[in-house]
Design an enzyme around this catalytic site. Structure first.
Site, short mmCIF file in Angstrom:
data_model
loop_
_atom_site.label_atom_id
_atom_site.label_comp_id
_atom_site.label_asym_id
_atom_site.label_seq_id
_atom_site.Cartn_x
_atom_site.Cartn_y
_atom_site.Cartn_z
CG ASP A 97 -1.89 1.33 1.53
OD1 ASP A 97 -1.77 1.92 0.31
OD2 ASP A 97 -3.18 1.33 1.85
CG HIS B 115 -5.17 12.30 10.79
ND1 HIS B 115 -5.74 13.41 10.48
CD2 HIS B 115 -3.86 11.93 10.21
CE1 HIS B 115 -4.18 14.42 10.22
NE2 HIS B 115 -3.64 12.99 10.01
CG ASP C 125 1.00 15.68 12.04
OD1 ASP C 125 1.80 14.30 12.51
OD2 ASP C 125 0.45 15.83 10.61
CG HIS D 45 -0.88 15.12 7.48
ND1 HIS D 45 0.39 14.60 8.36
CD2 HIS D 45 -0.93 14.92 6.14
CE1 HIS D 45 1.28 13.66 6.65
NE2 HIS D 45 0.93 13.92 5.66
CG ASP E 232 4.05 14.09 9.62
OD1 ASP E 232 3.39 15.66 10.36
OD2 ASP E 232 3.37 13.98 9.66
CE1 TYR F 149 3.95 8.99 9.32
CE2 TYR F 149 3.98 10.70 8.52
CZ TYR F 149 3.22 9.33 9.31
OH TYR F 149 2.69 9.95 10.01
N1 Q9C Z 1 -2.95 10.55 -1.59
C1 Q9C Z 1 -0.14 11.18 10.53
O1 Q9C Z 1 0.36 11.82 9.83
N2 Q9C Z 1 -1.51 10.14 3.54
N3 Q9C Z 1 -0.81 10.54 9.36
C2 Q9C Z 1 -2.78 10.63 2.00
C3 Q9C Z 1 -3.36 10.26 0.27
C4 Q9C Z 1 -2.18 9.99 4.29
C5 Q9C Z 1 -0.22 11.32 8.08
C6 Q9C Z 1 -2.62 10.44 1.24
C7 Q9C Z 1 -1.16 10.77 5.44
C8 Q9C Z 1 -1.57 10.55 6.97
C9 Q9C Z 1 -0.11 11.16 11.79
ZN ZN Z 2 1.15 14.10 9.83
#
Ligand code: Q9C
Ligand code: ZN
Length: 685
Positions: A22, A137, A174, A176, A267, A307
């Site tokens: 994935d 999230h 973070d 995000h 991140d 990451y």
């Molecule tokens: N194109 C945290 O950093 N990316 N979660 C989805 C879809 C998901 C990040 C990209 C990133 C989740 C905790």
């Molecule tokens: Zn994140």
């Protein structure tokens, strides 16, 4: 009095992993946790912490945030076949389940709650939980973005219930948007949620309109949700510090939380394949430091994303070192936020203006129109150190060549910013009768051999210097200053019968030793004549007297009227002095407390506390002997073994606000971290 830093970690949380291909989820790996712990061991940080064992969060605790239906689904996953795990994962966005996921997610919740207990019970002053899966999230009914249970949101509810807390601040650094946390507390004024996040005008995941700056909370919770959307990649140290100084901290001090929780995703750091930002690891030391002055230092840092393994683990180390009270490395890079960052900061301040007094009095900026804000997708800013050294990646996908480049950069960078930490933090030179006022942790300086003194004192009033009291004051000051300069101590304090003269001699001594930049902050009435034009010294005067001369870049009067009722200093400290200090990047800070201060002791201690973010925390504090009553309060932020409370917020005097505004306007082209409004800078750039 709480002391020490808790560390909550258990290797078992590495057992949750992705079992199939994935490309979206494959960055959330067990090594994220183990590599952090390995790095902590390298720096001998683990042994300096109070180790707190993890436990499972209970169903009841999980249901403080999540629905029974959702809990039942997650509860079934340990008995599933791989096929069923895949199917369950596919019901959610960017999530994977493993047979160990439920166990690890419960440990992540329990670890976070144990951290809250350690801090709230006074077992430790602050702490960090290294956990996965992350949480911010996840939502009442859904897993999302690698997150199963919302660890930090559960912790906030738990702390409210168990300790009866009424105000909790959640800081989500973070990269995000923690939309899960936003949803859970959207109507709740007892939890102030701050998040910055890569947004790119809603092009970036999770691409929600409610991630923009105009989402300020709803109903009773209006004003208690703060979103700082980043519309460009490459945001770095100065952008992050600017957002803290001009958005988060003023509101947070006004909110006056009883506990601070950090959704600490790394991140947002350099080299991260998801975030593509450029903040270097020491930036997280500074962010942590700035938060340590809220809630009497009750600060719980909880891992979320991150990451790039090296970037993540170095940044985690920086965070923990700071929690432990180590002096901070210099923040690298040019201290100037980019235009896009200033625009975001401007907009969020404008949106929150009706809800926060500290903004209400401040400015009358209009909101920039959401729709007319021009942008080009993918256009990165490139003014940051990190970005210069490391061109941003072409795509958001982890690219091993890029990752290795960052590895090399960090290897070098961490060596560059490393410095030995003095065994003794604070040294003092005071009279016999004042010693009993000092905590046992400080070293008391014996004034040393005054032979070389002659040379230093030539050029100063010879008659005056001969007076015993004066002479002793100077000898004392020099003894302390020398220890700081030789890096035998981090900071020091001396009482002086002639504070102005002492500081002049101190600056001369620094000049002789070729110390390039000294930030000198005078609080109270001071009479000081030095040549200040070459940038060797930046002098900030804080007193109630109308300025007798006009300000220059290096000699600034913060004309501050005494306010007996409120006695606080947040707006000038955060909105002016700190931004100027961070822009200047001094090698040494000298704080002089003279008579007739117009700033109360809360303001003075706040200033001393915050200025420890500068100059590798090197501070010389001089106190006029008539003001020795302040000694006990001033020593606290210097030794750091006690984090004072800086008082509840009350609106500032109008003329003080006005003065701070004028100064910011006047100097924002010279000291760029002052910029927090796009209206001037857009035209002038
Ligand atoms: N194109 C945290 O950093 N990316 N979660 C989805 C879809 C998901 C990040 C990209 C990133 C989740 C905790
Ligand atoms: Zn994140």
């Amino acid at each position: 009095m709480a002391s020490g830093t808790a560390l909550v970690y258990d290797n078992e949380m590495t057992s949750h992993k992705l079992l199939w291909d994935d490309p979206i989820c494959d960055i959330e790996v067990p090594e994220r946790l183990s590599s952090c712990y390995e790095r902590l061991k390298c720096y001998n940080l683990v042994e300096r912490c109070i180790s707190v064992p993890v436990r499972e969060g209970t169903e009841e605790e999980i249901m403080l945030v999540h629905s029974l239906d959702y809990l039942e689904i997650v509860k079934r996953t340990p008995k599933m076949t791989e096929e069923e795990l895949r199917k369950t994962s596919a019901d959610y966005e960017s999530v994977y389940f493993h047979l160990m996921t439920y166990r690890c997610a419960k440990l992540a919740v329990g670890a976070t709650l144990e951290l809250v207990d350690a801090v709230m019970s006074g077992k430790s002053q602050n702490g960090m939980a290294l956990i996965r899966p992350p949480g911010h999230h996840s939502q009442r009914n859904a897993a999302n973005g690698f997150c199963i249970f919302n660890n930090v949101a559960i912790a906030a509810k738990y702390a409210k219930r168990k300790y009866g807390l009424q105000r909790i601040l959640i800081v989500d650094w973070d990269v995000h948007h923690g939309q899960g946390i936003q949803y859970i507390f959207d109507e709740d004024p007892s939890v102030l949620y701050f998040s910055w996040h890569r947004f790119e005008h809603q092009q970036y995941w999770p691409s929600l309109s409610e991630s923009n700056y105009d989402a300020a909370g709803q109903g009773k919770g209006r004003g208690f949700n703060i979103n700082v959307p980043w519309n460009k990649i490459g945001m770095g140290n100065s952008d992050y510090v600017a957002a803290f100084l001009h958005v988060l901290l003023p509101l947070a001090f006004e909110f006056d939380p009883e506990l601070v929780l950090v959704s600490a995703g790394y991140d947002s750091g350099i080299g991260d394949p998801e975030g593509q930002m450029s903040a270097t690891p020491e930036c997280f030391a500074h962010l942590t430091h700035l938060l340590m002055h809220l809630a009497k230092g009750k600060l719980c840092v909880v891992l979320e994303g991150g990451y790039h393994l090296r970037s993540l683990s170095e940044s985690v180390c920086m965070t923990l070192k700071t929690l432990l009270g180590d002096p901070l490395p210099r923040l690298s890079g040019e201290m100037a936020p980019c235009l896009s960052a200033v625009e975001s900061i401007h907009n969020v301040r404008a949106v929150h203006k009706p809800h926060w007094e500290c903004l209400m009095f401040e400015d009358t900026v209009p909101l920039l129109d959401l729709s007319t804000s021009p942008y080009q997708m993918g256009e990165a800013k490139s003014t940051q150190t990190g970005a210069q050294l490391l061109p941003p990646q072409e795509s958001g996908k982890a690219n091993s060549a890029e990752a290795i480049k960052t590895d090399r950069f960090l290897e070098l960078h961490m060596k560059k910013i490393a410095f030995p930490i003095p065994r003794i933090k604070t040294t003092v030179a005071v009279d016999e009768k004042e010693r009993c006022l000092l905590p046992p942790s400080v070293q008391v300086e014996k004034a040393t051999d005054p032979k070389e003194l002659k040379a230093i004192l030539s050029g100063f009033d010879a008659e005056l210097v001969k007076e015993e009291k004066v002479f002793n004051s100077l000898v004392n000051m020099l003894a302390v200053l020398d220890k700081i300069i030789k890096k035998e101590v981090t900071n020091g304090l001396a009482v002086s019968s002639v504070a102005s003269l002492s500081s002049a001699v101190a600056l001369k001594h620094c000049h002789n030793l070729k110390i390039q930049k000294v930030l000198c902050v005078f609080v109270g009435d001071m009479d000081m004549k030095i040549d200040l034009d070459d940038g060797e010294v930046l002098l900030i005067n804080v007193d109630a007297n109308p300025p007798t001369k006009s300000d220059t870049k290096y000699n600034i009067s913060v004309n501050w009227k005494k306010d007996v009722e409120t006695n606080n200093f947040f707006s000038a400290a955060l909105g002016f002095i700190l931004p100027v200090a961070y822009s200047y990047q001094p090698d040494l800070t000298v704080i002089v407390v003279g008579p007739k201060q117009s700033v109360g002791k809360n303001g003075i201690t706040l200033l001393i506390s915050l200025l420890q973010g500068l100059a590798q925390s090197h501070i010389l504090t001089l106190i006029q002997d008539t003001e020795v009553k302040l000694l006990q309060d001033i020593i606290k932020p210097l030794t750091g073994d006690f984090i004072p409370y800086f008082g509840t917020y009350a609106p500032d005097l109008k003329e003080n606000v006005q003065r701070t505004l004028e100064l910011r306007e006047q100097f924002q082209q010279e000291w760029k971290l002052l910029q927090c409004s796009a209206k001037v800078s857009t035209a002038e750039r």
